[in-house]
Scaffold this active site. Structure first.
Site, mmCIF file in Angstrom:
data_model
loop_
_atom_site.group_PDB
_atom_site.id
_atom_site.type_symbol
_atom_site.label_atom_id
_atom_site.label_comp_id
_atom_site.label_asym_id
_atom_site.label_seq_id
_atom_site.Cartn_x
_atom_site.Cartn_y
_atom_site.Cartn_z
ATOM 1 N N GLY A 189 5.574 3.285 0.004
ATOM 2 C CA GLY A 189 6.243 4.220 -0.910
ATOM 3 C C GLY A 189 5.366 4.647 -2.060
ATOM 4 C CB SER A 198 -0.905 -0.003 1.229
ATOM 5 O OG SER A 198 -0.097 0.191 2.379
ATOM 6 C CE LYS A 199 0.323 8.091 -1.269
ATOM 7 N NZ LYS A 199 0.633 8.455 -2.625
ATOM 8 N NE ARG A 200 1.003 -0.224 5.759
ATOM 9 C CZ ARG A 200 1.612 -1.344 6.131
ATOM 10 N NH1 ARG A 200 2.761 -1.307 6.758
ATOM 11 N NH2 ARG A 200 1.050 -2.510 5.894
ATOM 12 C CD GLU A 234 1.058 6.605 -5.328
ATOM 13 O OE1 GLU A 234 1.511 7.058 -4.282
ATOM 14 O OE2 GLU A 234 0.316 5.594 -5.379
#
Ligand code: GLU
Length: 467
Positions: free
Chosen positions: A244, A240-242, A250
């Site tokens: 990176g 997930s986003k956490r 992205e």
């Protein structure tokens, strides 16, 4: 039989790498088999629906180079068909109206929890007399799931997996407002679209048993299934986003090439011996379901970087410049002019070999396209301060030289270093680099000077002296 695979994203506003990998697997399988790869937008959640969210998905597919067959289907547009199938099942006695109130359902849920049951609905309307139906309650429609035996899926990745049928609820196929549930819509669409192979994340495995109940109830052929383990981050949690970044968008913004991400995501969960570099044509040739890994894979940025570096190196100057164009604008506020492109093309080999990402490529090549006066960064200014004599000496020698190729530039720098700087070449090359590039990081400055040519080199040195 023509193989038909599908990509059925829920438009969330971005394409998660996990979804992208699912799309890649389905696309490769279809292309390998000479079959069809179709796209269906699962857009039944109208509250959250937006055209931009759909566009983000389509954009992600296009960027990854995953072409699809036929028109993109909207699941929402098929709702009448989905309702029709539910009605057909009611007519055939395979589904029924359930009039339970929220309170009744709550009681059942609590009872089931207290008894440690996985399912809670006690099927009280399954065989109830319809004349006892309350007039003021809008019913849901539930399917009659089999009560005995087990439901078995022969999954191409997970092997044979079974669940006892008493663990399958009489799940809802139409809500009380008449809208079809995901479980029903998916199956009807997969059938109508002639899907032969469903390749998706193993978070859908539990749904598969229920979906098979619908296929069986309708007497439809059940597609082959392949449920791939999910992608995890380095810490083992769902990617997930956490970690990176999580979306294709992205990764694109971080300067990864689609070919690198395609190769990386393919290898993340599928293998062909020890091959790490698997370009698109080989991927199509080699892809199969048997070699999808059974264990969750961990996303490894270092591996992605090394593949990206490889594909950057393999690209032509034109390809790289085309991919990088938006970044010149975004990061440096400039459109590349022809002269800039020409110089970057001349210096391409070295620029390519240094770059792990397109951002690095852009940052290290933009000086070729800039015009004087340059904006010097802080470190460059430090190299220029006090280097006036060196810069003047360089300019005088460059002006006097007949030709200015990289060897000649280096020779001049060495001579000046010997005369003024105890032979320390860096003390000459660094101010020259700062004057020509405005920075302290660049490809060989001797080669860059050759690409600029004597006039531009001297003009840049003069502008640095005049700053
Ligand atoms: N729309 C679902 C998702 O995005 C996919 C459903 C499926 O593959 O059956 O997770």
């Amino acid at each position: 039989m023509t193989v038909v695979t599908r990509f059925p994203p829920s438009p969330t506003g971005f394409m998660h790498v996990g979804n992208a990998r699912t799309a890649i697997f389905n696309w490769l399988y279809a292309r390998n088999k000479g079959g069809k790869f179709v796209v269906r937008i699962e857009d039944t959640d109208r509250k959250r629906h937006s055209e931009e969210a759909v566009a983000a998905i389509m954009d992600g597919l296009k960027w990854l180079g995953l072409d699809y067959d036929g028109e993109v289907l909207s699941q929402f547009a098929q709702r009448d068909r989905h309702t029709g199938v539910a009605e057909e099942m009611i007519a055939k006695g395979q589904a029924y109206y359930c009039y339970c109130s929220p309170e009744e359902l709550n009681d059942m849920r609590e009872k089931a929890r207290a008894e440690g049951q996985k399912t809670f609905y006690d099927r009280r309307w399954r065989d109830a007399d319809p004349t006892t139906a309350p007039a003021d309650v809008k019913p849901v429609v539930r399917i009659k799931a089999p009560l005995e035996g087990q439901t078995t899926i022969k999954d191409k990745v997970q092997g044979e997996v079974s669940v006892a049928n008493d663990q399958l609820d009489d799940f809802i196929i139409l809500r009380s407002d008449g809208t079809p549930t995901y479980m029903l819509s998916v199956v009807v669409d997969d059938h109508d679209m002639g899907i032969t192979h469903i390749i998706r994340g193993d978070d859908h495995l539990n749904n598969t048993f229920r979906q098979k109940v619908i296929f069986d109830a309708m007497g439809w052929d059940v597609p082959e299934f392949a449920h791939a383990p999910l992608i995890h981050g380095a810490d083992g949690g769902k990617f997930s986003k956490r970690h990176g970044a999580q979306s294709i968008q992205e990764f694109r913004e971080m300067g990864y090439l689609p070919e690198a991400l395609l190769n990386y995501l393919l290898r993340l969960g599928w293998s062909h011996g020890d091959d790490e570099i698997i370009p698109r044509d080989k991927a199509i040739e080699w892809f199969n379901l048997e070699n999808i890994g059974k264990a969750p894979s961990k996303f490894d940025f270092a591996k992605l970087d090394s593949l990206n570096a490889h594909y950057i190196n393999e690209s032509s100057a034109e390809e790289l410049i085309t991919q990088a164009l938006p970044f010149y604008k975004e990061r440096h506020g400039m459109a590349l002019n022809d002269l800039g492109k020409q110089r970057i093309t001349q210096g391409i080999d070295e620029l390519k070999s240094r770059a792990k990402t397109l951002l690095q490529f852009v940052d290290e090549s933009v000086f070729y396209a800039k015009s004087i006066p340059l904006q010097f960064d802080e470190k460059a200014l430090k190299n220029l301060d006090g280097a006036e004599d060196i810069l003047r000496a360089l300019k005088t020698s460059f002006e006097a030289a007949d030709t200015l190729d990289a060897d000649k530039v280096q020779e001049i720098c060495k001579a000046i270093a010997a005369e003024h700087m105890n032979g320390k070449l860096g003390k000459v090359a660094m101010p020259l680099r700062a004057a020509l590039t405005g920075t302290t990081v660049s490809p060989s400055i001797f080669h860059a000077a050759e690409i600029f040519g004597s006039d531009e080199v001297c003009n840049r040195i003069q502008a640095a002296l005049d700053r």
